[in-house]
Design a protein around this motif. Sequence first.
Motif, PDB file in Angstrom:
ATOM      1  N   GLU A 182      47.506  -8.768  56.507  1.00 32.57           N
ATOM      2  CA  GLU A 182      48.689  -9.102  55.791  1.00 32.57           C
ATOM      3  C   GLU A 182      50.037  -9.009  56.538  1.00 32.57           C
ATOM      4  O   GLU A 182      51.241  -9.186  55.870  1.00 32.57           O
ATOM      5  CB  GLU A 182      48.759  -8.183  54.433  1.00 32.57           C
ATOM      6  CG  GLU A 182      47.610  -8.531  53.520  1.00 32.57           C
ATOM      7  CD  GLU A 182      47.572  -7.377  52.298  1.00 32.57           C
ATOM      8  OE1 GLU A 182      48.608  -6.719  52.306  1.00 32.57           O
ATOM      9  OE2 GLU A 182      46.543  -7.280  51.591  1.00 32.57           O
ATOM     10  N   LYS A 194      48.792 -10.941  49.349  1.00 34.40           N
ATOM     11  CA  LYS A 194      47.447 -11.155  49.908  1.00 34.40           C
ATOM     12  C   LYS A 194      47.137 -12.399  49.875  1.00 34.40           C
ATOM     13  O   LYS A 194      46.172 -12.955  50.976  1.00 34.40           O
ATOM     14  CB  LYS A 194      46.709 -10.660  48.728  1.00 34.40           C
ATOM     15  CG  LYS A 194      46.830  -8.898  48.820  1.00 34.40           C
ATOM     16  CD  LYS A 194      45.583  -8.451  47.843  1.00 34.40           C
ATOM     17  CE  LYS A 194      45.470  -7.098  48.041  1.00 34.40           C
ATOM     18  NZ  LYS A 194      46.425  -6.163  47.292  1.00 34.40           N
ATOM     19  N   GLU A 249      50.163  -9.510  45.006  1.00 35.09           N
ATOM     20  CA  GLU A 249      49.152 -10.760  44.844  1.00 35.09           C
ATOM     21  C   GLU A 249      49.639 -11.893  45.891  1.00 35.09           C
ATOM     22  O   GLU A 249      48.871 -12.426  46.625  1.00 35.09           O
ATOM     23  CB  GLU A 249      49.003 -11.027  43.618  1.00 35.09           C
ATOM     24  CG  GLU A 249      47.483 -11.570  43.172  1.00 35.09           C
ATOM     25  CD  GLU A 249      46.387 -10.632  43.873  1.00 35.09           C
ATOM     26  OE1 GLU A 249      46.228  -9.486  43.666  1.00 35.09           O
ATOM     27  OE2 GLU A 249      45.588 -11.267  44.395  1.00 35.09           O
TER      28      GLU A 249
END
Lengths: 596, 431
Positions: free
Chosen positions: B168, B191, B188
């Motif tokens: 990430e 990700k 989110e």
Amino acid sequence: MHPHSTRRSMALAFISFFIIQGILKSEELQECARLADWTPASVIGYAEAKMTGPRLRSFLSSARLKRLLDSSLGKAYRQGEDYSKLIDNLDNIEQATGQKPLELFDGLLGKEFLLASRLSFTAGQEALLLTRIKNPAAIARGRKAFAAAMEAATGSPFETRKLDHEGQAIEQAGNIWFAEMGEILALANSKKILEEAIDLAYGRTEKSAGASPPFSHLSDKKDYLIRASLRPTFIPVLAGQFGRKLDNPALSFLLSGISGALRDCKLMSASLDTSWSGISLGLTLHSDDSGIAEKYDPFFPRTTPGEFHSNLQKRGLLGSIRLSRNIHGWWENSAAFLDAQAAGSLAQASAALSMFFGGLNFQDEVLSQLGKTISLIFKNPPKARNGSSPSPLIPGGALIVELNDAKKFGRPFIVAFNSLVSIINITRMQQDSNAPSMLVRPEKVGEVDCYKVDLGLPGNAKAPGIEYNFSPSLAVTRNKVILGSTFDIVKLLVEESEKIRPAGKTSVQAYARDRLYIDGRALNSILGNNLNFLAAQQVIDKGIGLDEAKNELSVIRTALSYIRDLEFESFREEEAIHMKLGIGLITGNTIVEPSN
Amino acid sequence: MSANLTARERLEPFRPGKDGPWDYAAAAHLARRQAFGAPRELVEKILELGPRAAPGALLEELDETPEMEAVADSQRRIGSTEAVQTWWTHRMLRGNCPARDKLALFWHDHFATSDTKVKDARLMMDQVQLFIRQGAGHFHALLQSIARDPAILIWLDGNSNRKGKPNENFARELMELFSLGVGNYTEEDIKEAARAFTGWHVKDRKFWFNKRAHDTGSKTIFGTTGNFDGTDVLLACLEKQACGEFIAEKLFNYYVGTPVDGELRKALGELYHANLHSLSPLVGQMLSSREFYSAPARRAILSSPADFAIGTLRNLGATAGAAHLPEEMSRMGMDLLRPPSVKGWQKGKSWLNSNTLLSRYRFASMLGGADENSFRVPWGKLRKEGPNRLFKLFFPGGLDEKIRKVILEEAGGDLKLMVTAIVELPEHQYI
């Protein structure tokens, strides 16, 4: 007549005859074959020169000098401050004396002169100048010039005080005493030393430098323009410096032998000679009766002269350094040459280096196998075929160490080389897991196994950087270990090494020569190849424009174009150490400016 | 003045005569902020161009001089970090477009990448040259280019970002530090963005899209679902309103330095979008605004080591010594090509602590004390011009008379001592 009185009369007459002969003899000026014969033996040293006047005239009127001054280098020099100062000084001399400086010099000093010096407790530093005058008119011109200069300086008429020393006239002007003795003019800053010279001139004493044992070591050869000799032990400040223990092992390896020779030196002589083909400077250290101390033997080993280095030079080197030492002997006796801390560091280095040599004791099992010569060789790299050479372009270099039996003892060096590469790889991987590994690739040159390190660089780079200069390589020949920065230079050295036949048991050994050699043309060539790079560095360091930087470098290259080579040699001959520096010049009929 | 104006009014163009004088001091203020230092020739050029035209003119791309090309080539060939640092400091000192280098320095801090991890100075040089070339262009193009820059991908572990095992780092820094700022994305989003950037690798020192490592599956980013790849993520970030505000605010802080409230932030975002993400006009409008020429903005920013060291040398007309500057700047807290973290350098008051202040004093002493003049300061010319010109060079807006008098008395006519004293003044630490 009584027989007793007859004998007495005859004895008196006999004695009187010799007394009169002696008196008559002591009034005659001796022939002065050498100026050193009229120099007192108590001098610390003296400098002498011959034929400087005619040589200077010849030089100044030569066509080559004119061409040199008309070249770009000459023009740059003539625009500089140094040249202006020189011309101003010469003009000042002419103004002050009313005579041309060259005429004055040639007349008074040009034929032959000697300048001697000694330290006296009462009079301090005494100096004596003896000069063989060109002709009687030269003395008259000299006196006139000196008088004019003194009158201009002081504003009052120049007068001398007339004195006498046992029939020889002496004149005094301030702190200078001088006497004319035939074609010899003697000047001194001390009356005492002048009187001693006069006594020598009239044969009243024979204690001259020319006849004294210390100065007897000087060569009779006339192959010099100027020569100086000195007794260093008479200079207190110097005497204590020589033969001291050093705090740097590398310096000791290079210089402890010379330092020891200086300590035991009773006479040091230096000579300089110049011609259009070169400049040579020589220095000789003559040791005292006890000779050079035995402990310095590791610095002056005997070896069998060979052709290896001369053959290499024919293959076009940039330069080379050759050192001959009994390395094992030096290392073992390092306590005699190094202070405690430096000697201790050698011991630590020995332990660390043992690791690289597969656990062998470095001092006793590795060093003892080394021969007596270590060489460093530098060669310009060949031009890249595809035209993209690395920048900067760095000459290849190689270290050559002789081995007594390479077949038996070469293996540890190969192990050490591979160990070193592995350690570097591991260290790089720890810092950067993506770093390419260096690989050791075996190569063959004739029958010799070589080991070349592949740095993993991409091929066909458009603008190859500094790292493209290197392909570290190792080779072990019959009697040498060769470690080079490029495979090309190692290959060349292996080829030359294999051509040499081993020396026979009956070969004559002589004291080995240390040598430094630089080829002027090769140096100029590598500078030319790096001109853009070097100019950029000048732009950064000096803040000048690119063109100006390139011009500055071009002037340096022009100066270098006159230098064929530079050679320095140091060697022992019996109990004397000789050092010679020679600069070969190229000053042919046509002066060619270097092109880029 | 600023307190009575709205945010939009503060960003309106400065009106000479009405909002303040357009004089040497004002022009020098722009020179210090947009370039390094205020050398006389630059200030006079700015004076002539006027407040509206000057910022854009200073950012115009000019051809490299032969000297700069030669220096760039030679230092790239050496390839060490020190060599590349020297190249850049030489550009800042002697280049014909210092405003571009000042902006490149901003991007170097914004897209902070450190050679301590990249370990390839030539890649770092490529990155800096990218900032110089594209730093004043469109932010879209710049972000697209930097996302494919090998140095930043190495720095942010791009090669570890693979299908099934997304890393990430890049996605996080892209949103948090490079384009949107904190609060404008969710975990989110990060990700899913990381999945989109899988396969964005480096091979043989070049960007390489590794198809095998790329996750081609469906992703949901900023509430939208699709088969997104890295380029799509970049565009999505660029289109968000927050991006314009984030970038514009950072540039405002760098160049103007006065406090930014919510209203001003919004206005800056509007300015960014009004300029169609084009950075040169955006910077130009900031630097020609009433806010920029207001009193609170003058000498409001604590100089970075680059501004301090290089600005001082440019003021004096120094022409050399770039090789010494990286080390000096590092002592002052700015190790070029090696920012301390992904967030870049801590700016503002953090530039000064007991160590770094001493380093600045040391630099001042070295400047005035060295016999060898390694920076090639034209001392003869400065002596001829006299102390008054020297004060005007460093403080065109004037200096407290008491301080001036003390310096003159203490220096006793020694110009080098005067320069040391001036450079050490607290007033000189601000641009």
